[in-house]
Write a protein that holds these residues in place. Structure first.
Motif, PDB file in Angstrom:
ATOM      1  N   SER A  25       0.764  -1.213   0.048  1.00 45.99           N
ATOM      2  CA  SER A  25      -0.133   0.085   0.006  1.00 45.99           C
ATOM      3  C   SER A  25       0.775   0.985  -0.175  1.00 45.99           C
ATOM      4  N   THR A  28       0.993   1.744  -3.824  1.00 44.58           N
ATOM      5  CA  THR A  28      -0.193   1.852  -4.601  1.00 44.58           C
ATOM      6  C   THR A  28      -1.560   1.624  -3.746  1.00 44.58           C
ATOM      7  N   ASP A  29      -2.573   2.287  -4.339  1.00 42.78           N
ATOM      8  CA  ASP A  29      -3.699   2.401  -3.448  1.00 42.78           C
ATOM      9  C   ASP A  29      -4.649   1.505  -3.775  1.00 42.78           C
ATOM     10  N   GLU A  30      -4.283   0.561  -4.911  1.00 42.66           N
ATOM     11  CA  GLU A  30      -5.157  -0.701  -5.186  1.00 42.66           C
ATOM     12  C   GLU A  30      -4.233  -1.981  -5.026  1.00 42.66           C
ATOM     13  N   GLU A  34      -3.391  -4.304  -8.554  1.00 40.34           N
ATOM     14  CA  GLU A  34      -2.431  -3.855  -9.229  1.00 40.34           C
ATOM     15  C   GLU A  34      -1.011  -4.944  -8.807  1.00 40.34           C
ATOM     16  N   TRP A  38       1.673  -6.444 -11.577  1.00 44.00           N
ATOM     17  CA  TRP A  38       3.025  -5.890 -11.543  1.00 44.00           C
ATOM     18  C   TRP A  38       3.796  -7.042 -11.514  1.00 44.00           C
ATOM     19  N   LYS A 255       6.221   3.096 -11.918  1.00 44.35           N
ATOM     20  CA  LYS A 255       4.741   2.999 -12.288  1.00 44.35           C
ATOM     21  C   LYS A 255       4.071   4.452 -12.293  1.00 44.35           C
ATOM     22  N   HIS A 257       4.656   7.019 -10.977  1.00 49.50           N
ATOM     23  CA  HIS A 257       4.744   7.799  -9.739  1.00 49.50           C
ATOM     24  C   HIS A 257       6.235   8.296  -9.590  1.00 49.50           C
TER      25      HIS A 257
END
Length: 306
Positions: A25, A28-30, A34, A38, A255, A257
């Motif tokens: 987390s 990523t928020d998902e 995700e 990945w 990714k 970000h």
């Protein structure tokens, strides 16, 4: 592994290590949607680190450690169960990266899960300094660790929360017993060239104030303090709190970000080289700290040993 020549090992249930979902987390928020995607993409450019193994015959045949994508600033790691030299299932997966900073350490204790896929190492850095870190290469290294052997380790971590330490942040101690302890400790250490005598507590108990100043409140400046506290729960000692000075800063893309690397002083003792670690964050609210500032926060501390 030769049990007579390995560090102390404490086996705990896999669930005691906590879930890596919280760690994913940070990226990523998902994570549930995700991360599997990945991990699949990472297999297109895989790396299979050998850690302390000299050849493939030294490696554990029951699992593979696969990282990727090759050359990425962040590596997506997965430990895969193997049967008859064929992949069977993913045992665990976690994110990691590399730090440029090396320090020497001995492994005092290994806290390992029952499936032998992951572990937290208790590292003795010398000078009565101990740090706990998640071993990102444990699945390939576990059969090769030796007690009393000095290893070159790299420390790095993921930041959950960071904040700047205010300039001249102070605490005033006015409790008489605490004042006496502080004054006595400083006076005794000064008399012994900074070395604590074997009967330190006895001398502190016997010490008496010499003047009114010895009874005055003590002001402690925390703004330039370097401190580290490891987690209290067994198997999760790698979840740490620290206050550190920033000595380096950089950014990179992963990714879609922008991430920030902070190089920090994890330990800083007088007349000793500072022990440095690199921490990472993708959060915008943690990206504006500057070199020379002191920050504090919660981090997930990792290590790798090659």
């Amino acid at each position: 592994m030769n049990n007579q020549n390995c560090p102390e090992i404490i086996k705990i249930h896999d669930d005691s290590f906590g879930s890596h979902v919280e760690h994913w987390s940070l990226l990523t928020d998902e994570p549930t949607t995700e991360v599997p995607k990945w991990l699949g993409q990472a297999l297109d450019a895989p790396v299979m680190p050998m850690g302390l193994c000299h050849s493939e015959t030294d490696m554990d045949e029951s699992s593979w450690l696969i990282q990727g994508p090759k050359g990425s600033p962040i590596l997506l790691s997965q430990v895969i169960a193997v049967e008859d030299n064929k992949p069977k299932s993913v045992k665990t997966a976690f994110p990691c990266f590399n730090s440029p900073f090396k320090t020497e350490a001995k492994i005092d204790r290994i806290i390992s899960c029952e499936s032998n896929t992951q572990a937290v190492l208790c590292l003795n850095l010398g000078n009565n300094t101990t740090v706990y870190a998640f071993d990102s290469l444990y699945s390939v290294n576990h059969a090769h660790y030796k007690k009393d052997h000095t290893y070159s380790v790299r420390l790095y971590g993921w930041a959950y929360h960071l904040e700047r330490v205010s300039d001249h942040e102070q605490l005033v101690v006015d409790d008489p017993a605490s004042i006496k302890h502080h004054r006595a400790l400083n006076a005794i250490l000064a008399e012994n060239n900074g070395i604590a005598p074997t009967n330190l507590q006895e001398q502190i108990d016997a010490w008496e104030p010499q003047c009114d100043d010895d009874k005055a409140p003590v002001t402690v400046d925390f703004s330039k303090m370097v401190a580290y506290l490891y987690g209290e729960k067994i198997g999760q000692e790698d979840e740490a709190w620290c206050q550190s000075k920033i000595v380096g800063k950089s950014t990179f893309e992963f990714k879609d970000h922008t991430y920030t690397f902070y190089d920090i002083t994890l330990f800083a003792e007088e007349d000793q080289p500072a022990i440095l670690a690199r921490i990472a964050t993708k959060e915008d609210q943690f990206k504006d700290f500057q070199i020379g500032q002191y920050i504090r926060g919660n981090i997930w501390l990792q290590t790798n040993i090659f």
